[in-house]
Design a protein around this motif. Structure first.
Motif, PDB file in Angstrom:
ATOM      1  N   PHE A   1      -5.233   5.077  12.616  1.00 58.88           N
ATOM      2  CA  PHE A   1      -6.275   5.513  11.685  1.00 58.88           C
ATOM      3  C   PHE A   1      -7.649   5.426  12.329  1.00 58.88           C
ATOM      4  O   PHE A   1      -7.975   4.455  13.010  1.00 58.88           O
ATOM      5  CB  PHE A   1      -6.199   4.675  10.404  1.00 58.88           C
ATOM      6  CG  PHE A   1      -4.885   4.854   9.700  1.00 58.88           C
ATOM      7  CD1 PHE A   1      -4.670   5.943   8.870  1.00 58.88           C
ATOM      8  CD2 PHE A   1      -3.837   3.969   9.906  1.00 58.88           C
ATOM      9  CE1 PHE A   1      -3.444   6.143   8.256  1.00 58.88           C
ATOM     10  CE2 PHE A   1      -2.604   4.157   9.295  1.00 58.88           C
ATOM     11  CZ  PHE A   1      -2.410   5.245   8.471  1.00 58.88           C
TER      12      PHE A   1
ATOM     13  N   LYS B   1     -11.293   2.550   5.461  1.00 62.23           N
ATOM     14  CA  LYS B   1     -10.922   1.135   5.396  1.00 62.23           C
ATOM     15  C   LYS B   1      -9.988   0.722   6.537  1.00 62.23           C
ATOM     16  O   LYS B   1     -10.063  -0.382   7.056  1.00 62.23           O
ATOM     17  CB  LYS B   1     -10.256   0.870   4.047  1.00 62.23           C
ATOM     18  CG  LYS B   1      -9.730  -0.518   3.868  1.00 62.23           C
ATOM     19  CD  LYS B   1      -9.067  -0.682   2.503  1.00 62.23           C
ATOM     20  CE  LYS B   1      -8.469  -2.061   2.344  1.00 62.23           C
ATOM     21  NZ  LYS B   1      -7.809  -2.213   1.047  1.00 62.23           N
ATOM     22  N   TYR B   2      -9.075   1.619   6.941  1.00 59.06           N
ATOM     23  CA  TYR B   2      -8.061   1.273   7.943  1.00 59.06           C
ATOM     24  C   TYR B   2      -8.451   1.702   9.358  1.00 59.06           C
ATOM     25  O   TYR B   2      -7.618   1.694  10.249  1.00 59.06           O
ATOM     26  CB  TYR B   2      -6.722   1.894   7.552  1.00 59.06           C
ATOM     27  CG  TYR B   2      -6.220   1.404   6.223  1.00 59.06           C
ATOM     28  CD1 TYR B   2      -5.911   0.065   6.026  1.00 59.06           C
ATOM     29  CD2 TYR B   2      -6.088   2.272   5.142  1.00 59.06           C
ATOM     30  CE1 TYR B   2      -5.470  -0.395   4.813  1.00 59.06           C
ATOM     31  CE2 TYR B   2      -5.630   1.821   3.920  1.00 59.06           C
ATOM     32  CZ  TYR B   2      -5.328   0.481   3.757  1.00 59.06           C
ATOM     33  OH  TYR B   2      -4.890   0.026   2.550  1.00 59.06           O
TER      34      TYR B   2
ATOM     35  N   SER C   1       0.853  -1.187   0.000  1.00 55.57           N
ATOM     36  CA  SER C   1       0.000   0.000   0.000  1.00 55.57           C
ATOM     37  C   SER C   1       0.887   1.235   0.000  1.00 55.57           C
ATOM     38  O   SER C   1       1.941   1.257   0.635  1.00 55.57           O
ATOM     39  CB  SER C   1      -0.900   0.026   1.237  1.00 55.57           C
ATOM     40  OG  SER C   1      -1.831  -1.019   1.192  1.00 55.57           O
TER      41      SER C   1
ATOM     42  N   HIS D   1       1.944  -5.407   3.808  1.00 59.18           N
ATOM     43  CA  HIS D   1       1.119  -5.963   4.886  1.00 59.18           C
ATOM     44  C   HIS D   1       0.228  -7.048   4.295  1.00 59.18           C
ATOM     45  O   HIS D   1       0.141  -7.236   3.090  1.00 59.18           O
ATOM     46  CB  HIS D   1       0.295  -4.868   5.568  1.00 59.18           C
ATOM     47  CG  HIS D   1      -0.619  -4.134   4.641  1.00 59.18           C
ATOM     48  ND1 HIS D   1      -1.957  -4.410   4.550  1.00 59.18           N
ATOM     49  CD2 HIS D   1      -0.382  -3.133   3.742  1.00 59.18           C
ATOM     50  CE1 HIS D   1      -2.510  -3.607   3.659  1.00 59.18           C
ATOM     51  NE2 HIS D   1      -1.576  -2.826   3.149  1.00 59.18           N
TER      52      HIS D   1
ATOM     53  N   SER E   1      -6.758   0.528  12.725  1.00 56.73           N
ATOM     54  CA  SER E   1      -5.441  -0.043  12.419  1.00 56.73           C
ATOM     55  C   SER E   1      -4.362   1.005  12.660  1.00 56.73           C
ATOM     56  O   SER E   1      -4.642   2.200  12.709  1.00 56.73           O
ATOM     57  CB  SER E   1      -5.389  -0.500  10.956  1.00 56.73           C
ATOM     58  OG  SER E   1      -6.361  -1.488  10.706  1.00 56.73           O
ATOM     59  N   SER E   2      -3.133   0.545  12.799  1.00 55.32           N
ATOM     60  CA  SER E   2      -2.036   1.490  13.003  1.00 55.32           C
ATOM     61  C   SER E   2      -0.763   1.017  12.326  1.00 55.32           C
ATOM     62  O   SER E   2      -0.598  -0.172  12.030  1.00 55.32           O
ATOM     63  CB  SER E   2      -1.769   1.700  14.503  1.00 55.32           C
ATOM     64  OG  SER E   2      -1.264   0.513  15.075  1.00 55.32           O
TER      65      SER E   2
ATOM     66  N   LEU F   1      -5.361  -4.077  10.098  1.00 60.45           N
ATOM     67  CA  LEU F   1      -5.086  -4.427   8.706  1.00 60.45           C
ATOM     68  C   LEU F   1      -3.612  -4.276   8.348  1.00 60.45           C
ATOM     69  O   LEU F   1      -3.193  -4.694   7.272  1.00 60.45           O
ATOM     70  CB  LEU F   1      -5.950  -3.580   7.764  1.00 60.45           C
ATOM     71  CG  LEU F   1      -7.445  -3.876   7.815  1.00 60.45           C
ATOM     72  CD1 LEU F   1      -8.210  -2.936   6.887  1.00 60.45           C
ATOM     73  CD2 LEU F   1      -7.734  -5.323   7.455  1.00 60.45           C
ATOM     74  N   PHE F   2      -2.826  -3.682   9.248  1.00 63.72           N
ATOM     75  CA  PHE F   2      -1.386  -3.531   9.012  1.00 63.72           C
ATOM     76  C   PHE F   2      -0.556  -4.488   9.862  1.00 63.72           C
ATOM     77  O   PHE F   2       0.615  -4.243  10.119  1.00 63.72           O
ATOM     78  CB  PHE F   2      -0.954  -2.086   9.277  1.00 63.72           C
ATOM     79  CG  PHE F   2      -1.504  -1.118   8.288  1.00 63.72           C
ATOM     80  CD1 PHE F   2      -1.105  -1.159   6.960  1.00 63.72           C
ATOM     81  CD2 PHE F   2      -2.422  -0.162   8.668  1.00 63.72           C
ATOM     82  CE1 PHE F   2      -1.619  -0.267   6.033  1.00 63.72           C
ATOM     83  CE2 PHE F   2      -2.935   0.744   7.756  1.00 63.72           C
ATOM     84  CZ  PHE F   2      -2.536   0.687   6.435  1.00 63.72           C
TER      85      PHE F   2
END
Length: 192
Positions: free
Chosen positions: A126, A130-131, A51, A191, A134-135, A159-160
């Motif tokens: 975030f 979408k995220y 990404s 990721h 997540s961080s 997600l990460f």
């Protein structure tokens, strides 16, 4: 012809050999389980994504309340040793009024005696899209007066998970009077 007493050592040896064989198989099975776990990770690695996105980091020392506070004062006139705790907004555009997508939470410290070099330790957390939730964790050296500074992404969550990569930071705006800064971060992250 052997007597029953003479067969005991043979039976004992045979029993021990059989037990050792099963114990060895058990160890091999445990080892195979470990290999199976490694194999599953290798299969996941083939499904990794790359990404890339751009965010703006706003270090506001003059605000009410500020998003960046000194928690350790410098011990020299050069600023060496100062540490700031941050809860900086992350936005899609360079204006503070543009859409906020998260926070940069952590700290930075003046870690160089010769130049303005910072140690940055922060999570880009975030809060939308979408995220959301997540961080990305960033830890590295930031030579502030370099046009482009590169710092590693050392991990992440949500997600990460298993994230690795790097960020490039470019100063967009710096106010000498207030100390407020806007920095463009371009993030390149691998990721799952």
């Amino acid at each position: 012809m052997t007597t029953p007493y003479q067969r005991i050592p043979i039976l004992l040896t045979l029993s021990i050999t059989i037990l050792l064989h099963f114990a060895h198989c058990h160890i091999i099975d445990e080892h195979n389980d470990i290999n199976l776990v490694e194999l599953e990770l290798d299969q996941k690695a083939m499904k990794q994504k790359m990404s890339q996105f751009r965010l703006y980091w706003h270090d506001i020392t003059s605000g009410n309340p500020p998003s960046s506070l000194p928690i350790v004062k410098p011990v020299t006139k050069t600023g060496f040793g100062q540490v700031n705790m941050i809860d900086n907004p992350l936005t899609l555009g360079p204006e503070l009024s543009s859409k906020t997508v998260g926070k940069a939470q952590g700290f930075y410290g003046l870690a160089s005696q010769e130049e303005l070099g910072l140690l940055m330790a922060m999570n880009f957390f975030f809060t939308t899209g979408k995220y959301n939730g997540s961080s990305i964790t960033i830890l590295g050296r930031n030579a502030v007066f370099d046009h482009v500074r590169e710092m590693p992404v050392i991990g992440g969550s949500g997600l990460f998970r298993w994230a690795r990569g790097y960020v490039q930071a470019r100063t967009h705006d710096f106010n000498l009077k207030t100390g407020d800064a806007t920095v463009e971060y371009t993030i390149y992250v691998m990721h799952y």
